[in-house]
Scaffold this active site. Structure first.
Site, PDB file in Angstrom:
ATOM      1  N   SER A   1       7.772   3.329  -7.611  1.00  0.00           N
ATOM      2  CA  SER A   1       8.119   1.976  -8.037  1.00  0.00           C
ATOM      3  C   SER A   1       9.336   2.080  -8.953  1.00  0.00           C
ATOM      4  O   SER A   1       9.566   3.133  -9.565  1.00  0.00           O
ATOM      5  CB  SER A   1       6.927   1.399  -8.821  1.00  0.00           C
ATOM      6  OG  SER A   1       7.306   0.285  -9.580  1.00  0.00           O
TER       7      SER A   1
ATOM      8  N   TYR B   1       0.300   0.285 -15.686  1.00  0.00           N
ATOM      9  CA  TYR B   1       0.675   0.630 -14.300  1.00  0.00           C
ATOM     10  C   TYR B   1       1.974   1.428 -14.301  1.00  0.00           C
ATOM     11  O   TYR B   1       2.094   2.447 -13.603  1.00  0.00           O
ATOM     12  CB  TYR B   1       0.823  -0.672 -13.511  1.00  0.00           C
ATOM     13  CG  TYR B   1       1.498  -0.558 -12.159  1.00  0.00           C
ATOM     14  CD1 TYR B   1       0.781  -0.125 -11.044  1.00  0.00           C
ATOM     15  CD2 TYR B   1       2.840  -0.912 -11.994  1.00  0.00           C
ATOM     16  CE1 TYR B   1       1.398  -0.044  -9.792  1.00  0.00           C
ATOM     17  CE2 TYR B   1       3.465  -0.829 -10.756  1.00  0.00           C
ATOM     18  CZ  TYR B   1       2.735  -0.396  -9.660  1.00  0.00           C
ATOM     19  OH  TYR B   1       3.348  -0.311  -8.427  1.00  0.00           O
TER      20      TYR B   1
HETATM   21  N1  LIG Z   1       4.287  -4.917  -4.071  1.00  0.00           N
HETATM   22  C1  LIG Z   1       5.155  -4.482  -4.969  1.00  0.00           C
HETATM   23  O1  LIG Z   1       5.860  -5.283  -5.618  1.00  0.00           O
HETATM   24  C2  LIG Z   1       5.345  -3.017  -5.205  1.00  0.00           C
HETATM   25  C3  LIG Z   1       6.464  -2.612  -5.946  1.00  0.00           C
HETATM   26  C4  LIG Z   1       6.673  -1.259  -6.188  1.00  0.00           C
HETATM   27  C5  LIG Z   1       5.789  -0.332  -5.689  1.00  0.00           C
HETATM   28  N2  LIG Z   1       4.685  -0.734  -4.977  1.00  0.00           N
HETATM   29  C6  LIG Z   1       3.782   0.320  -4.485  1.00  0.00           C
HETATM   30  O2  LIG Z   1       3.686   0.228  -3.085  1.00  0.00           O
HETATM   31  C7  LIG Z   1       2.430   0.760  -2.666  1.00  0.00           C
HETATM   32  C8  LIG Z   1       1.769  -0.243  -1.731  1.00  0.00           C
HETATM   33  O3  LIG Z   1       1.495  -1.421  -2.469  1.00  0.00           O
HETATM   34  P1  LIG Z   1       1.425  -2.864  -1.807  1.00  0.00           P
HETATM   35  O4  LIG Z   1       2.414  -3.702  -2.478  1.00  0.00           O
HETATM   36  O5  LIG Z   1       1.422  -2.747  -0.338  1.00  0.00           O
HETATM   37  O6  LIG Z   1      -0.002  -3.303  -2.361  1.00  0.00           O
HETATM   38  P2  LIG Z   1      -1.263  -3.977  -1.676  1.00  0.00           P
HETATM   39  O7  LIG Z   1      -0.857  -5.013  -0.719  1.00  0.00           O
HETATM   40  O8  LIG Z   1      -2.161  -4.325  -2.811  1.00  0.00           O
HETATM   41  O9  LIG Z   1      -1.880  -2.764  -0.834  1.00  0.00           O
HETATM   42  C9  LIG Z   1      -2.384  -1.636  -1.493  1.00  0.00           C
HETATM   43  C10 LIG Z   1      -2.915  -0.696  -0.444  1.00  0.00           C
HETATM   44  O10 LIG Z   1      -3.406   0.482  -1.106  1.00  0.00           O
HETATM   45  C11 LIG Z   1      -4.751   0.679  -0.679  1.00  0.00           C
HETATM   46  N3  LIG Z   1      -5.543   1.358  -1.688  1.00  0.00           N
HETATM   47  C12 LIG Z   1      -5.745   1.002  -2.972  1.00  0.00           C
HETATM   48  N4  LIG Z   1      -6.540   1.904  -3.567  1.00  0.00           N
HETATM   49  C13 LIG Z   1      -6.840   2.834  -2.641  1.00  0.00           C
HETATM   50  C14 LIG Z   1      -7.627   4.002  -2.642  1.00  0.00           C
HETATM   51  N5  LIG Z   1      -8.286   4.430  -3.734  1.00  0.00           N
HETATM   52  N6  LIG Z   1      -7.708   4.728  -1.497  1.00  0.00           N
HETATM   53  C15 LIG Z   1      -7.036   4.329  -0.396  1.00  0.00           C
HETATM   54  N7  LIG Z   1      -6.312   3.215  -0.315  1.00  0.00           N
HETATM   55  C16 LIG Z   1      -6.215   2.495  -1.433  1.00  0.00           C
HETATM   56  C17 LIG Z   1      -5.283  -0.702  -0.358  1.00  0.00           C
HETATM   57  O11 LIG Z   1      -6.417  -0.591   0.455  1.00  0.00           O
HETATM   58  P3  LIG Z   1      -7.589  -1.730   0.521  1.00  0.00           P
HETATM   59  O12 LIG Z   1      -7.133  -2.734   1.541  1.00  0.00           O
HETATM   60  O13 LIG Z   1      -8.802  -0.966   0.920  1.00  0.00           O
HETATM   61  O14 LIG Z   1      -7.703  -2.316  -0.859  1.00  0.00           O
HETATM   62  C18 LIG Z   1      -4.075  -1.290   0.355  1.00  0.00           C
HETATM   63  O15 LIG Z   1      -3.989  -0.811   1.671  1.00  0.00           O
HETATM   64  C19 LIG Z   1       1.640   1.027  -3.935  1.00  0.00           C
HETATM   65  O16 LIG Z   1       1.714   2.407  -4.243  1.00  0.00           O
HETATM   66  C20 LIG Z   1       2.369   0.202  -4.990  1.00  0.00           C
HETATM   67  O17 LIG Z   1       2.199   0.722  -6.281  1.00  0.00           O
HETATM   68  C21 LIG Z   1       4.455  -2.047  -4.720  1.00  0.00           C
END
Ligand SMILES: NC(=O)c1ccc[n+]([C@@H]2O[C@H](COP(=O)([O-])OP(=O)(O)OC[C@H]3O[C@@H](n4cnc5c(N)ncnc54)[C@H](OP(=O)(O)O)[C@@H]3O)[C@@H](O)[C@H]2O)c1
Length: 239
Positions: free
Chosen positions: A132, A145
């Site tokens: 991130s 976070y």
């Molecule tokens: N969205 C943003 O603005 C943003 C910005 C920077 C970085 N990121 C990073 O991008 C990555 C993906 O995030 P996203 O935005 O796609 O979030 P999201 O829509 O909340 O999806 C998170 C994903 O991670 C899975 N997950 C959470 N805990 C887990 C665990 N213990 N074991 C296996 N899977 C797990 C969730 O599975 P479930 O469906 O089972 O909950 C879901 O598939 C993350 O690492 C996040 O920190 C996001």
């Protein structure tokens, strides 16, 4: 690395960026994509190259089973992440632990379990950690976070040096705000998950050690290369 013909595993593939990464890898010609999710029934079906895998990255027995099932992986994408904690001043210890457990420990344990498979990859292998912008400088309202994502970046750099001789590249991705469930309460312009995933896959293909996959991350990434202090100030001024 060459995406065409690669065998990838994406964690957190049930939704958000992970789900979009599976689609982008297929589009780019991956031979097989293990779509790993806590509930494997949530993985998008429809392409015979997708293999659903049950994987909660905080559960050692599931990590070991996934590494046995996907022993031919050449590209590991650690994408699973949570944002449970918020401000350092108001979060609970349990919330901080939850973020640390998935974002740091989970990423490390999955990586270690897949190292033997990645070492066997004849043409070399790649590990990609979805971090991130908060890995580079904290977003104070999400200080807890941010600290876990900064720790995950430190781990990425240490690992990069240690597996280089084994012909394994370790790449870091620094997204800005992306339109997924995680960022639903964030009142900021957001990039789409699909566009972000396409840019991440393009960055992997180019072997970029630092991938900035959206407009905000591109801008702050360019600033970070010149002046990390200015990125700290910029992140602190976002409200
Ligand atoms: N969205 C943003 O603005 C943003 C910005 C920077 C970085 N990121 C990073 O991008 C990555 C993906 O995030 P996203 O935005 O796609 O979030 P999201 O829509 O909340 O999806 C998170 C994903 O991670 C899975 N997950 C959470 N805990 C887990 C665990 N213990 N074991 C296996 N899977 C797990 C969730 O599975 P479930 O469906 O089972 O909950 C879901 O598939 C993350 O690492 C996040 O920190 C996001």
């Amino acid at each position: 690395m060459k995406i065409e013909g690669s065998i990838a595993l994406v964690t957190g593939a049930s939704r958000g960026i992970g789900k979009a990464l599976v689609a982008a890898l297929l589009e780019a010609g991956a031979k097989k994509v293990y779509a790993a999710a806590r509930d494997a029934s949530q993985v998008a079906a429809g392409d015979a190259r997708v293999v659903p895998v049950t994987l909660d990255t905080t559960k050692p027995e599931q990590i070991a089973a996934a590494a046995r099932q996907a022993a031919d992986v050449t590209l590991l994408i650690n994408n699973a992440g949570v944002q449970t904690s918020s401000s350092l001043l108001t979060m609970s210890a349990a919330e901080f632990d939850a973020d640390f457990r998935t974002n740091v420990r989970g990423t490390l344990e999955v990586t270690k379990a897949f190292l033997p498979a990645l070492e066997r990859a004849a043409a070399g292998a790649t590990i990609v950690n979805v971090l991130s912008l908060t890995s580079l400088a904290p977003f104070p309202p999400l200080g807890g976070y941010s600290a876990t994502k900064a720790a995950a970046y430190s781990m990425t750099q240490a690992l990069r040096a240690q597996v280089k001789a084994k012909r394994i590249e370790v790449l870091a991705v620094f997204p800005g705000p992306i339109d997924t469930d995680m960022a639903k309460d964030l009142q900021l312009p957001k990039a789409s998950a699909a566009g972000t995933a396409t840019q991440i896959v393009a960055g992997i293909a180019r072997g970029e050690e630092e991938i900035f996959p959206d407009v905000m991350s591109e801008q702050l990434g360019a600033l970070w290369k010149k002046s990390p202090k200015d990125v700290e100030r910029a992140m602190a001024s976002v409200s």
